[in-house]
Design a protein around this motif. Sequence first.
Motif, PDB file in Angstrom:
ATOM      1  N   GLN A 162      -5.524   5.619   7.565  1.00 30.07           N
ATOM      2  CA  GLN A 162      -4.736   5.036   6.614  1.00 30.07           C
ATOM      3  C   GLN A 162      -4.748   3.456   6.703  1.00 30.07           C
ATOM      4  O   GLN A 162      -4.684   2.610   5.592  1.00 30.07           O
ATOM      5  CB  GLN A 162      -3.478   5.829   6.547  1.00 30.07           C
TER       6      GLN A 162
ATOM      7  N   PHE B 266      -6.174   0.919   3.972  1.00 29.27           N
ATOM      8  CA  PHE B 266      -5.038   0.130   3.321  1.00 29.27           C
ATOM      9  C   PHE B 266      -5.773  -1.326   3.304  1.00 29.27           C
ATOM     10  O   PHE B 266      -5.827  -2.019   1.965  1.00 29.27           O
ATOM     11  CB  PHE B 266      -3.623   0.082   4.069  1.00 29.27           C
TER      12      PHE B 266
ATOM     13  N   GLU C 123       3.862   2.574   2.697  1.00 26.15           N
ATOM     14  CA  GLU C 123       2.778   3.499   2.977  1.00 26.15           C
ATOM     15  C   GLU C 123       3.216   4.498   4.192  1.00 26.15           C
ATOM     16  O   GLU C 123       3.119   5.591   3.611  1.00 26.15           O
ATOM     17  CB  GLU C 123       1.584   2.680   3.299  1.00 26.15           C
TER      18      GLU C 123
END
Length: 884
Positions: free
Chosen positions: A10, A14, A117
């Motif tokens: 992730q 990102f 996030e």
Amino acid sequence: MTSIKDIRSQFLSFFEERDHFVVPSAPLVPQNDPTLLFVNAGMVPFKNIFTGAEKREYVRAASSQKCVRAGGKHNDLDNVGYTARHHTFFEMLGNFSFGDYFKEQAIESAWTLVHKEFGLPADKLTVTVYHTDDEAFDLWRKIAGLPEERIIRIATNDNYWAMGDTGPCGPCSEIFYDHGDHIPGGPPGSPDEDGDRFIEIWNLVFMQFDRAPGGKETPLPKPSIDTGMGLERIAAVLQGVHDNYDIDLFKKLISASVDLTGRPATGDDTPAHRVIADHLRSTSFLIADGVAPSNEGRGYVLRRIMRRAMRYAHGLGARDPLMCRLAPVLVEEMGGAFPELVRAENLIIETLRSEEEKFKSLLERGLKLLDEETSNLKDNAPLPGEAAFKLYDTYGFPLDLTQDALRRQGREVDVEGFDAAMRAQREAARAAWAGSGDAADESVWFDLRTEHGATEFLGYMHDTAEGVIQAIIRDGKPVANASAGDTVEIVVNQTPFYAESGGQIGDSGEITTEDGVHIVVNDTKKRVGALHGHIGKIERGVVKVGDVVTLSIDVARRNRIRSNHSVTHLVHAALREVLGDHVSQKGSLVADDRMRFDITNPKAISEDEIAEVERRVNEVIRQNTKVDTRIMSYDDAVESGAIALFGEKYEDDVRVLTMGVSLDGDNKPYSVELCGGTHVRNLGDIALFKIIGESAVSAGVRRIDAVTGEAARLYLENQAKLARTASDILKTSIDDLPQRVGALVSERKKLERELAEAKKQLALGGGNASGGDQIAEIAGIKFIGKVLDGVAAKDLRGLVDQAKKQLESGVAAFISVNDGKAALAVGVTDDLKDRLSAVDLVRAGASSIGGKGGGGRPDMAQAGGPDGANAAEAIKSIEQAIAG
């Protein structure tokens, strides 16, 4: 629960969506900073970009960088296992801007990721800024909406970063996560900041200034961003735990350790399982990145980490190797993100097993000695340094391992006494060297070896590396600096240059610096068995001890050497198959243009045997299998069937090279040998093998000369060209060339026989002779004496025998002159042997042609001499001897 794999993915996704280039983790051995033992921060691989020494195609990057802190200034080894967040190995997530975006985008990205996030509540987050950085303070308030009391100004170097005493520097901003008031500790900057409640999860470095000598800072023309987020720390936060060792990755590793030892990870056993899990990661990744356990340098740190984990495994009751059985669990968990673990899995397992088996016996004896030494000490009294040194010198216990073993007793070690014992040993070794009879200037190398330790060889993995100059040798003596035109020998702390040993020649290449120094390295020698001396001429600039240099080998030349070295292993195996198991290596030369291999064999190797060796070696080359390298103990390697090469000096741990697959269909390796040289990665890299010579070296020793790759192709091409040229001259096809040459040789031999016979007849029937064409008579004895041109010396005896038959009673003397040298033969018929001796007559003639004596029988004798021009005088001397 969000897994550690998901968090890593992730984070990188990102920043990739924000136009960052995702850079794979660099190896743990630094490629751009020779002053570092290991990569210990995410920015290390980008250091040259930040300083302007390197340009890349991107200006934004993101990475998950492998890091190790277990030696030097950044050494967390002693704390691992006893705290919640200390590790020897960790991953550093980071995003970087190289003169592109700056504070505002860095802060906005950080806040968006952690709050939106990752979903961390804003009220759980606190940030710090450098006390004078009003810009960062205002940006945090604007972007995150944090109240001013949770934007804390810090006036210490904790929030100011610098690359060194000079160079890029700037303020930092750190993000802290509040684990809750049930955990002791206060926010950063408070008296209780050392507690565990507030944990730093991300550090943003604003690379804003350039610091000059003296401390003056000026704004950088293109300020940059360097951030670092510990993956293990953020994983603990996102998985709702306070302790890094409670995250999913460590749970699986610790669970495997519990299953294999049968001891739960609770109470006093908790640190042991944590140490094993942590150290398994660092050792496995170091091995995968080319570090091998040794007694010096990076290998020494690796061995220390291994042995610390092994000691804890022993304490858990593990009597069989443990870490090697845990390695597959680690590969399964982390191999997806780090494929080098998968590629090196077998090497990791074998290296760990070898070290564990070796250390087991050392550990048992060492701990027994330690117990004996401490049993006589008062409570809390330190262990004498001499005892600690004995553990180190005899049982391989590093000092910190002894310190760690005494930790539970609350006991320390007399470090000053340990250092004194170490110095005494070095002085004794120095004295022994001085008395060994070696040349005086060799003591220079011994002193360097004592001062700096061994040169670390990086050439198994790398063709280029940076190093720090430790010594410059000019005219046999160390100097502080050298300049253009000087021929020098340079020693650095680490190098990709292979030093001549084991039959393999040393590397060549170049050494350069950023300020224009250029040294052409012609050869690399190994000094006192440990230092790599780079021999070359300084073409440009001035070089000094302490300079950071870039060392680059001649890659094309190294590749040719690799091919020639690897093929010696295949040749050895093929020779044993074709000739028999009696074959053993007696020496070798591995150069860039050829290889030479000496073996024991009682007779010459036939053409058919040579052809069969070539066929087998080339068949294995065409398999194009990977050359497998393992690190094993010497005893284990030999016991497993590996062949030790002649002339090679082996350490306790050896490199075992496995090549190819057996041609017998049994799926066994074709070649398994111990070797410290450099080799091809795949057998197909050798391309082609050709034997170009076979000869005798000494009684029972044969030598094979061969070429590989392009040299072999050129050799065969030249052979084909010679065949075409010969066939054109003889006006025949290449296929018919052997028969045509054979016919010509037969015809020539026939003509030579006919010519020789004609010369004999001419010699007996007339021609150039001192006595004219008639038989002379001297003192009543018939005599034929002639000087002959173009008659071979070996034919003189036959001519004399025929002349004696012609004379029936008399003396015949013939001299042949070839290339200015004379050969003389004299014959006396049997009826005259009582009056004249052919031996006496031939000696009379030999003196005229510069000969010394002569020999034979009374009826036939021969001699020779260098003065063919005096042949006629020799005939006269014989005539005078007959006349008496």
